[in-house]
Design an enzyme around this catalytic site. Structure first.
Site, mmCIF file in Angstrom:
data_model
loop_
_atom_site.group_PDB
_atom_site.id
_atom_site.type_symbol
_atom_site.label_atom_id
_atom_site.label_comp_id
_atom_site.label_asym_id
_atom_site.label_seq_id
_atom_site.Cartn_x
_atom_site.Cartn_y
_atom_site.Cartn_z
ATOM 1 N N ALA A 74 0.843 -1.187 0.000
ATOM 2 C CA ALA A 74 0.000 0.000 0.000
ATOM 3 C C ALA A 74 0.887 1.248 0.000
ATOM 4 O O ALA A 74 2.085 1.182 0.256
ATOM 5 C CB ALA A 74 -0.911 -0.003 1.223
ATOM 6 N N GLU A 122 -0.984 -9.445 -1.632
ATOM 7 C CA GLU A 122 -2.430 -9.679 -1.684
ATOM 8 C C GLU A 122 -2.968 -9.553 -3.109
ATOM 9 O O GLU A 122 -3.858 -10.319 -3.519
ATOM 10 C CB GLU A 122 -3.129 -8.700 -0.736
ATOM 11 N N GLU A 142 2.521 -6.001 7.642
ATOM 12 C CA GLU A 142 1.690 -4.955 8.242
ATOM 13 C C GLU A 142 1.937 -4.763 9.733
ATOM 14 O O GLU A 142 1.799 -3.645 10.244
ATOM 15 C CB GLU A 142 0.205 -5.274 8.001
#
Length: 269
Positions: A74, A122, A142
């Site tokens: 991300a 992912e 994460e």
């Protein structure tokens, strides 16, 4: 078929394959909001592939620009100012992208070069299978940011490598090299270079293009839906889809060609 134009994606047809490249190499191809929106819009277009027997492509290859990164994760800079509500919206939007990829009527191959971390891992796991170059690295880091997987990692990683290994990778945030990812079943095949992995993905799409597109579409849906079911329920679903295939023109052509010792010309209906 017009596949559209996108700010952060390069979309190019190469024979039966549509090669989709996340194109933010300066940011390690991180999944900024614009990338997520571009992927969402592209999957909306691709959902209509094969309608009325028209199959302009027979597979999608997802890769990243440059040799350093598939998708590094991300976009951390964008996330810095997000509220809990913003974070949930970001998660749900990218989850929509992954579900749309899984639902496409053609196979999707992740061609992973370099880092596939967090959201990148992912994204790769939302594809039907993963090919990787030997410089690839995978992980769900994460916890290093005080976060949890948000784009499907808690579900798909378990499906791919089993609950024990998934827990270890998520709880430690450890990054694993391509060879280990292959050993634990996350990656289907390894290739020497990023160019080789894309070539390998194109080769498997060409191989699948010789098969019945309707049978592949039905098989993709069947494997996804039957896998999580108890055995008896999965077999019941399988029997129904097996019967459905008997009503297709592709089945008639495939059987005709087999009996005649001929090469089938599947109409895609």
């Amino acid at each position: 078929m017009d596949f559209g134009s996108y700010e952060t994606l390069l979309v190019e047809q190469d024979g039966p394959a549509l090669v989709v490249t996340v194109n933010r190499p300066a940011a390690m191809n991180a999944l900024a909001g614009q990338v997520v929106e571009d992927l969402w819009n592209l999957t909306e277009v691709l959902a209509h592939v094969g309608e009325e027997g028209d199959w302009p492509i027979r597979g999608v290859i997802v890769t990243g620009a440059g040799e350093k990164s598939f998708v590094a994760g991300a976009d951390i800079r964008e996330m810095e100012g997000m509220s809990p509500e913003d974070g949930e919206r970001y998660s749900r939007r990218m989850q929509d992208v992954t579900l749309r990829l899984e639902a496409l009527p053609v196979p999707v191959v992740a061609a992973v070069n370099g880092f596939a971390l967090g959201g990148g891992c992912e994204l790769a796991m939302a594809c039907d299978f993963i090919y990787a170059s030997r410089n690839a690295k995978f992980g769900q880091p994460e916890v290093n940011l005080g976060l949890v997987p948000g784009f499907g990692g808690s579900v798909r990683l378990t499906d791919r490598v089993g609950v024990g290994m998934a827990r270890e990778l998520v709880f430690t945030g450890r990054t694993v090299p391509a060879e280990e990812a292959h050993r634990i079943g996350l990656v289907n095949a390894l290739f020497d270079t990023p160019a080789d992995v894309v070539a390998g993905a194109k080769a498997v799409v060409a191989e699948m293009a010789a098969k019945s597109p309707v049978a592949i579409r039905l098989s993709k849906r069947l494997v996804e839906q039957a896998g999580p079911l108890p055995t008896a329920e999965g077999l019941d679903l399988e029997a129904g889809v097996f019967g459905q295939a008997f009503g297709t023109e592709d089945k008639a052509e495939g059987v005709r060609a087999f009996v005649a010792k001929d090469k089938p010309a599947f109409p895609g209906r």
